[in-house]
Design a protein around this motif. Sequence first.
Motif, PDB file in Angstrom:
ATOM      1  N   GLY A 109      58.898  63.607  57.214  1.00  0.00           N
ATOM      2  CA  GLY A 109      58.108  63.568  55.997  1.00  0.00           C
ATOM      3  C   GLY A 109      56.624  63.523  56.296  1.00  0.00           C
ATOM      4  O   GLY A 109      56.189  63.391  57.449  1.00  0.00           O
ATOM      5  N   ILE A 110      55.847  63.620  55.264  1.00  0.00           N
ATOM      6  CA  ILE A 110      54.398  63.641  55.404  1.00  0.00           C
ATOM      7  C   ILE A 110      53.893  62.281  55.885  1.00  0.00           C
ATOM      8  O   ILE A 110      54.433  61.244  55.520  1.00  0.00           O
ATOM      9  CB  ILE A 110      53.743  64.048  54.073  1.00  0.00           C
ATOM     10  CG1 ILE A 110      52.283  64.418  54.278  1.00  0.00           C
ATOM     11  CG2 ILE A 110      53.927  62.973  53.026  1.00  0.00           C
ATOM     12  CD1 ILE A 110      51.645  65.093  53.075  1.00  0.00           C
ATOM     13  N   GLN A 111      52.881  62.320  56.724  1.00  0.00           N
ATOM     14  CA  GLN A 111      52.249  61.101  57.226  1.00  0.00           C
ATOM     15  C   GLN A 111      50.888  60.926  56.549  1.00  0.00           C
ATOM     16  O   GLN A 111      50.150  61.895  56.374  1.00  0.00           O
ATOM     17  CB  GLN A 111      52.052  61.174  58.741  1.00  0.00           C
ATOM     18  CG  GLN A 111      53.339  61.429  59.522  1.00  0.00           C
ATOM     19  CD  GLN A 111      54.347  60.310  59.323  1.00  0.00           C
ATOM     20  OE1 GLN A 111      54.014  59.136  59.436  1.00  0.00           O
ATOM     21  NE2 GLN A 111      55.582  60.690  59.033  1.00  0.00           N
ATOM     22  N   VAL A 112      50.591  59.677  56.175  1.00  0.00           N
ATOM     23  CA  VAL A 112      49.315  59.377  55.527  1.00  0.00           C
ATOM     24  C   VAL A 112      48.646  58.253  56.309  1.00  0.00           C
ATOM     25  O   VAL A 112      49.238  57.179  56.468  1.00  0.00           O
ATOM     26  CB  VAL A 112      49.515  58.943  54.060  1.00  0.00           C
ATOM     27  CG1 VAL A 112      48.162  58.684  53.397  1.00  0.00           C
ATOM     28  CG2 VAL A 112      50.295  60.007  53.295  1.00  0.00           C
ATOM     29  N   GLU A 113      47.466  58.524  56.809  1.00  0.00           N
ATOM     30  CA  GLU A 113      46.727  57.523  57.587  1.00  0.00           C
ATOM     31  C   GLU A 113      45.410  57.195  56.900  1.00  0.00           C
ATOM     32  O   GLU A 113      44.671  58.104  56.500  1.00  0.00           O
ATOM     33  CB  GLU A 113      46.464  58.039  58.994  1.00  0.00           C
ATOM     34  CG  GLU A 113      47.721  58.243  59.828  1.00  0.00           C
ATOM     35  CD  GLU A 113      47.413  58.712  61.235  1.00  0.00           C
ATOM     36  OE1 GLU A 113      48.361  58.799  62.036  1.00  0.00           O
ATOM     37  OE2 GLU A 113      46.244  59.006  61.522  1.00  0.00           O
ATOM     38  N   GLN A 114      45.130  55.912  56.780  1.00  0.00           N
ATOM     39  CA  GLN A 114      43.878  55.485  56.166  1.00  0.00           C
ATOM     40  C   GLN A 114      43.025  54.732  57.180  1.00  0.00           C
ATOM     41  O   GLN A 114      43.542  54.001  58.017  1.00  0.00           O
ATOM     42  CB  GLN A 114      44.155  54.581  54.963  1.00  0.00           C
ATOM     43  CG  GLN A 114      44.799  55.315  53.807  1.00  0.00           C
ATOM     44  CD  GLN A 114      44.920  54.440  52.583  1.00  0.00           C
ATOM     45  OE1 GLN A 114      46.015  54.144  52.110  1.00  0.00           O
ATOM     46  NE2 GLN A 114      43.772  54.009  52.060  1.00  0.00           N
ATOM     47  N   SER A 115      41.730  54.942  57.061  1.00  0.00           N
ATOM     48  CA  SER A 115      40.810  54.239  57.943  1.00  0.00           C
ATOM     49  C   SER A 115      39.528  53.885  57.200  1.00  0.00           C
ATOM     50  O   SER A 115      39.154  54.593  56.247  1.00  0.00           O
ATOM     51  CB  SER A 115      40.490  55.114  59.164  1.00  0.00           C
ATOM     52  OG  SER A 115      39.895  56.337  58.763  1.00  0.00           O
ATOM     53  N   PRO A 116      38.859  52.780  57.593  1.00  0.00           N
ATOM     54  CA  PRO A 116      39.366  51.793  58.545  1.00  0.00           C
ATOM     55  C   PRO A 116      40.432  50.913  57.896  1.00  0.00           C
ATOM     56  O   PRO A 116      40.544  50.905  56.676  1.00  0.00           O
ATOM     57  CB  PRO A 116      38.116  50.980  58.867  1.00  0.00           C
ATOM     58  CG  PRO A 116      37.335  51.008  57.593  1.00  0.00           C
ATOM     59  CD  PRO A 116      37.563  52.384  57.008  1.00  0.00           C
ATOM     60  N   PRO A 117      41.188  50.161  58.650  1.00  0.00           N
ATOM     61  CA  PRO A 117      42.169  49.248  58.053  1.00  0.00           C
ATOM     62  C   PRO A 117      41.526  48.073  57.343  1.00  0.00           C
ATOM     63  O   PRO A 117      42.057  47.598  56.333  1.00  0.00           O
ATOM     64  CB  PRO A 117      43.026  48.784  59.236  1.00  0.00           C
ATOM     65  CG  PRO A 117      42.224  49.107  60.442  1.00  0.00           C
ATOM     66  CD  PRO A 117      41.350  50.254  60.103  1.00  0.00           C
ATOM     67  N   ASP A 118      40.410  47.623  57.850  1.00  0.00           N
ATOM     68  CA  ASP A 118      39.683  46.511  57.247  1.00  0.00           C
ATOM     69  C   ASP A 118      38.199  46.825  57.249  1.00  0.00           C
ATOM     70  O   ASP A 118      37.689  47.425  58.194  1.00  0.00           O
ATOM     71  CB  ASP A 118      39.930  45.211  58.020  1.00  0.00           C
ATOM     72  CG  ASP A 118      41.355  44.724  57.893  1.00  0.00           C
ATOM     73  OD1 ASP A 118      42.151  44.991  58.807  1.00  0.00           O
ATOM     74  OD2 ASP A 118      41.660  44.097  56.862  1.00  0.00           O
ATOM     75  N   LEU A 119      37.522  46.359  56.198  1.00  0.00           N
ATOM     76  CA  LEU A 119      36.093  46.599  56.078  1.00  0.00           C
ATOM     77  C   LEU A 119      35.472  45.405  55.359  1.00  0.00           C
ATOM     78  O   LEU A 119      35.930  45.033  54.274  1.00  0.00           O
ATOM     79  CB  LEU A 119      35.865  47.887  55.297  1.00  0.00           C
ATOM     80  CG  LEU A 119      34.463  48.450  55.203  1.00  0.00           C
ATOM     81  CD1 LEU A 119      33.881  48.706  56.584  1.00  0.00           C
ATOM     82  CD2 LEU A 119      34.483  49.742  54.384  1.00  0.00           C
ATOM     83  N   ILE A 120      34.473  44.824  55.990  1.00  0.00           N
ATOM     84  CA  ILE A 120      33.758  43.684  55.395  1.00  0.00           C
ATOM     85  C   ILE A 120      32.308  44.094  55.219  1.00  0.00           C
ATOM     86  O   ILE A 120      31.658  44.504  56.183  1.00  0.00           O
ATOM     87  CB  ILE A 120      33.867  42.431  56.284  1.00  0.00           C
ATOM     88  CG1 ILE A 120      35.330  42.045  56.476  1.00  0.00           C
ATOM     89  CG2 ILE A 120      33.094  41.270  55.651  1.00  0.00           C
ATOM     90  CD1 ILE A 120      35.541  40.904  57.461  1.00  0.00           C
ATOM     91  N   LEU A 121      31.812  43.986  53.998  1.00  0.00           N
ATOM     92  CA  LEU A 121      30.459  44.438  53.691  1.00  0.00           C
ATOM     93  C   LEU A 121      29.726  43.408  52.846  1.00  0.00           C
ATOM     94  O   LEU A 121      30.350  42.628  52.112  1.00  0.00           O
ATOM     95  CB  LEU A 121      30.499  45.764  52.916  1.00  0.00           C
ATOM     96  CG  LEU A 121      31.070  46.979  53.638  1.00  0.00           C
ATOM     97  CD1 LEU A 121      31.197  48.134  52.655  1.00  0.00           C
ATOM     98  CD2 LEU A 121      30.197  47.368  54.806  1.00  0.00           C
ATOM     99  N   GLN A 122      28.417  43.477  52.925  1.00  0.00           N
ATOM    100  CA  GLN A 122      27.573  42.656  52.077  1.00  0.00           C
ATOM    101  C   GLN A 122      27.479  43.318  50.694  1.00  0.00           C
ATOM    102  O   GLN A 122      27.506  44.557  50.575  1.00  0.00           O
ATOM    103  CB  GLN A 122      26.177  42.551  52.696  1.00  0.00           C
ATOM    104  CG  GLN A 122      25.399  41.328  52.294  1.00  0.00           C
ATOM    105  CD  GLN A 122      25.842  40.079  53.034  1.00  0.00           C
ATOM    106  OE1 GLN A 122      26.273  40.141  54.176  1.00  0.00           O
ATOM    107  NE2 GLN A 122      25.743  38.936  52.372  1.00  0.00           N
ATOM    108  N   GLU A 123      27.362  42.508  49.692  1.00  0.00           N
ATOM    109  CA  GLU A 123      27.177  43.029  48.335  1.00  0.00           C
ATOM    110  C   GLU A 123      25.974  43.964  48.312  1.00  0.00           C
ATOM    111  O   GLU A 123      24.938  43.668  48.911  1.00  0.00           O
ATOM    112  CB  GLU A 123      26.965  41.866  47.366  1.00  0.00           C
ATOM    113  CG  GLU A 123      27.110  42.221  45.908  1.00  0.00           C
ATOM    114  CD  GLU A 123      27.135  40.981  45.025  1.00  0.00           C
ATOM    115  OE1 GLU A 123      26.606  39.935  45.442  1.00  0.00           O
ATOM    116  OE2 GLU A 123      27.698  41.061  43.913  1.00  0.00           O
ATOM    117  N   GLY A 124      26.136  45.110  47.653  1.00  0.00           N
ATOM    118  CA  GLY A 124      25.053  46.082  47.565  1.00  0.00           C
ATOM    119  C   GLY A 124      25.167  47.215  48.565  1.00  0.00           C
ATOM    120  O   GLY A 124      24.516  48.255  48.405  1.00  0.00           O
ATOM    121  N   ALA A 125      26.020  47.048  49.586  1.00  0.00           N
ATOM    122  CA  ALA A 125      26.177  48.081  50.600  1.00  0.00           C
ATOM    123  C   ALA A 125      27.042  49.222  50.066  1.00  0.00           C
ATOM    124  O   ALA A 125      27.754  49.080  49.067  1.00  0.00           O
ATOM    125  CB  ALA A 125      26.808  47.484  51.855  1.00  0.00           C
TER     126      ALA A 125
END
Lengths: 113, 111
Positions: free
Chosen positions: B1-17
Amino acid sequence: NAGVTQTPKFRILKIGQSMTLQCAQDMNHNYMYWYRQDPGMGLKLIYYSVGAGITDKGEVPNGYNVSRSTTEDFPLRLELAAPSQTSVYFCASTPSGGIQPQHFGDGTRLSIL
Amino acid sequence: GIQVEQSPPDLILQEGANSTLRCNFSDSVNNLQWFHQNPWGQLINLFYIPSGTKQNGRLSATTVATERYSLLYISSSQTTDSGVYFCAVCESNFGNEKLTFGTGTRLTIIP
């Protein structure tokens, strides 16, 4: 319109018990789906239906049964609950497949103890 | 079946970014949707975008179907943007329109 309605929102079952998760949609959608989401994971398809009287297995159907006697309702049945079935269950619908977005209910959080 | 990959797995950002989330898929698709799963577990449908570009306020999405990827852009992030973002696709050669989900990008916006 209510959209896709799932009941109950939360449920705790003992191992070996049975229950039915209800899903109803009021949009006259032909296609309906059941997914499960385990912690930290994406959703996986359990069963789907392309119309009343027609159902088919998805990726993870073992331990579940479905029926589709009306366009509006698509219940999911667990016959002998097992701890591995602890998950959040989502129901979705779409007017037809593929070229339309799927609309999701708010989910049923099920714990098997 | 079709493969779906997402990146990055985790993302931490400051408000406004600003942020860019990516979804790669392994085969032709006739349906691609972006969802936001909020802290209460609800799946919010953000975009239905099998191809092209769409914008909705601070969010926009682009799908390049021929190159088998989609991007979700979030500008001027707010704390309410926190949650998990899922990409989901339907393969073009199926008549049953089953969605295959990626494993998601967990976004945390810090005040």
